[in-house]
Design a protein around this motif. Structure first.
Motif, PDB file in Angstrom:
ATOM      1  N   UNK A 222      18.063 -30.478 -47.581  1.00  0.00           N
ATOM      2  CA  UNK A 222      18.645 -29.843 -46.152  1.00  0.00           C
ATOM      3  C   UNK A 222      17.369 -30.322 -45.160  1.00  0.00           C
ATOM      4  N   UNK A 223      17.464 -29.058 -43.835  1.00  0.00           N
ATOM      5  CA  UNK A 223      16.547 -30.125 -42.610  1.00  0.00           C
ATOM      6  C   UNK A 223      14.969 -29.212 -43.797  1.00  0.00           C
ATOM      7  N   UNK A 224      14.470 -28.105 -43.952  1.00  0.00           N
ATOM      8  CA  UNK A 224      12.459 -28.241 -44.334  1.00  0.00           C
ATOM      9  C   UNK A 224      13.086 -29.093 -45.391  1.00  0.00           C
ATOM     10  N   UNK A 225      13.287 -29.428 -45.864  1.00  0.00           N
ATOM     11  CA  UNK A 225      12.383 -30.016 -47.349  1.00  0.00           C
ATOM     12  C   UNK A 225      12.847 -31.355 -46.390  1.00  0.00           C
ATOM     13  N   UNK A 226      13.723 -31.723 -46.168  1.00  0.00           N
ATOM     14  CA  UNK A 226      14.037 -33.093 -45.307  1.00  0.00           C
ATOM     15  C   UNK A 226      12.610 -33.847 -44.115  1.00  0.00           C
ATOM     16  N   UNK A 227      12.537 -32.552 -43.115  1.00  0.00           N
ATOM     17  CA  UNK A 227      11.698 -32.508 -42.551  1.00  0.00           C
ATOM     18  C   UNK A 227      10.285 -33.060 -43.135  1.00  0.00           C
ATOM     19  N   UNK A 228      10.285 -32.141 -44.433  1.00  0.00           N
ATOM     20  CA  UNK A 228       8.460 -32.383 -45.395  1.00  0.00           C
ATOM     21  C   UNK A 228       8.285 -33.163 -46.229  1.00  0.00           C
ATOM     22  N   UNK A 229       9.315 -34.122 -46.115  1.00  0.00           N
ATOM     23  CA  UNK A 229       9.376 -35.179 -47.087  1.00  0.00           C
ATOM     24  C   UNK A 229      10.373 -35.309 -48.418  1.00  0.00           C
ATOM     25  N   UNK A 230      11.541 -34.522 -47.941  1.00  0.00           N
ATOM     26  CA  UNK A 230      12.714 -34.593 -48.720  1.00  0.00           C
ATOM     27  C   UNK A 230      13.223 -35.764 -48.949  1.00  0.00           C
ATOM     28  N   UNK A 231      12.928 -37.176 -47.636  1.00  0.00           N
ATOM     29  CA  UNK A 231      13.867 -38.123 -48.057  1.00  0.00           C
ATOM     30  C   UNK A 231      13.170 -39.380 -49.166  1.00  0.00           C
TER      31      UNK A 231
ATOM     32  N   UNK B 112      20.124 -27.147 -49.735  1.00  0.00           N
ATOM     33  CA  UNK B 112      18.770 -25.762 -49.944  1.00  0.00           C
ATOM     34  C   UNK B 112      19.625 -24.920 -51.469  1.00  0.00           C
ATOM     35  N   UNK B 113      17.918 -25.311 -51.841  1.00  0.00           N
ATOM     36  CA  UNK B 113      17.913 -24.282 -52.916  1.00  0.00           C
ATOM     37  C   UNK B 113      17.169 -23.120 -52.934  1.00  0.00           C
ATOM     38  N   UNK B 114      17.262 -22.638 -51.840  1.00  0.00           N
ATOM     39  CA  UNK B 114      16.332 -21.371 -51.588  1.00  0.00           C
ATOM     40  C   UNK B 114      15.260 -21.041 -51.557  1.00  0.00           C
ATOM     41  N   UNK B 115      14.434 -22.359 -51.772  1.00  0.00           N
ATOM     42  CA  UNK B 115      12.967 -22.217 -51.868  1.00  0.00           C
ATOM     43  C   UNK B 115      12.095 -22.850 -50.778  1.00  0.00           C
ATOM     44  N   UNK B 116      12.763 -22.869 -49.832  1.00  0.00           N
ATOM     45  CA  UNK B 116      11.764 -23.236 -48.382  1.00  0.00           C
ATOM     46  C   UNK B 116      10.486 -23.640 -48.284  1.00  0.00           C
ATOM     47  N   UNK B 117       9.670 -22.441 -49.227  1.00  0.00           N
ATOM     48  CA  UNK B 117       8.397 -21.857 -48.653  1.00  0.00           C
ATOM     49  C   UNK B 117       7.120 -23.151 -49.564  1.00  0.00           C
ATOM     50  N   UNK B 118       8.825 -23.879 -50.684  1.00  0.00           N
ATOM     51  CA  UNK B 118       7.614 -24.698 -51.188  1.00  0.00           C
ATOM     52  C   UNK B 118       7.914 -26.229 -51.513  1.00  0.00           C
ATOM     53  N   UNK B 119       8.887 -26.565 -49.858  1.00  0.00           N
ATOM     54  CA  UNK B 119       9.108 -27.570 -49.527  1.00  0.00           C
ATOM     55  C   UNK B 119       8.788 -28.725 -49.523  1.00  0.00           C
ATOM     56  N   UNK B 120       8.562 -29.739 -49.702  1.00  0.00           N
ATOM     57  CA  UNK B 120      10.368 -30.393 -50.242  1.00  0.00           C
ATOM     58  C   UNK B 120      10.048 -30.206 -51.758  1.00  0.00           C
ATOM     59  N   UNK B 121      11.374 -29.523 -52.222  1.00  0.00           N
ATOM     60  CA  UNK B 121      11.875 -29.212 -53.510  1.00  0.00           C
ATOM     61  C   UNK B 121      13.154 -29.993 -54.373  1.00  0.00           C
TER      62      UNK B 121
END
Ligand code: FES
Length: 162
Positions: free
Chosen positions: A90-99, A129-138
């Protein structure tokens, strides 16, 4: 409750465990999620046969059980590897390197999302979203959350499991 003899986990002992769970709820059907968790703990997945048994046990339509199983990424309809990575896309993780994380795991393990390595050690899923966006990417490694993911961190986790 009458179940078919081949219903391996739905034996009298297991039904007693289910009864303990459902006793905590005013309506038996409200215990669907904890019942699903227990079945998955025993079987490592929720099979179509178990969906039927759960529906019969709780007195709800099997389609309702199936909808819940297929909606929540925590429930599996196929067996997962000993180490199951569920990476948030999901967005926050994707923007911070999730992909990059997903791509790195795919390359390291030679599997795509939804697949398991041939030795049965690793599975990869891509989830919302795993509901842990504050530690993205997660991601979740089985039930544990692992955040602030980097390629190095993933390499370490893979090496520890090998
Ligand atoms: S967007 Fe990834 S945990 Fe929320």
């Amino acid at each position: 409750m009458t179940l078919k003899s081949e219903d391996h986990i739905f034996n009298p002992d297991f039904l007693q465990q289910l009864d303990k769970i459902t006793a905590k709820y005013e309506q038996k059907r409200a215990a669907l999620l904890p019942v699903l968790h227990l079945v998955q703990e025993k079987e490592d997945l929720i099979s179509p046969e178990s969906e039927k048994n759960i529906a019969q046990y709780l007195g709800i339509p099997v389609v309702h059980v199936h909808e819940v199983v297929s909606f929540y990424h925590l429930f599996h309809q196929t067996k997962k590897g000993q180490c199951h990575f569920s990476v948030c896309q999901t967005t926050t993780c994707a923007l911070l390197g999730g992909e990059d994380v997903i791509e790195h795991i795919q390359k390291r393990l030679g599997i795509k999302p939804g697949e398991t390595t041939t030795d049965g050690k690793f599975s990869l899923s891509v989830v919302e979203c795993l509901g842990a966006c504050e530690i993205a990417p997660v991601m979740q490694q089985n039930k544990d959350y692992v955040g602030c993911l980097t390629k190095e961190k993933i390499n370490e986790l893979i090496e520890k499991t090998k």
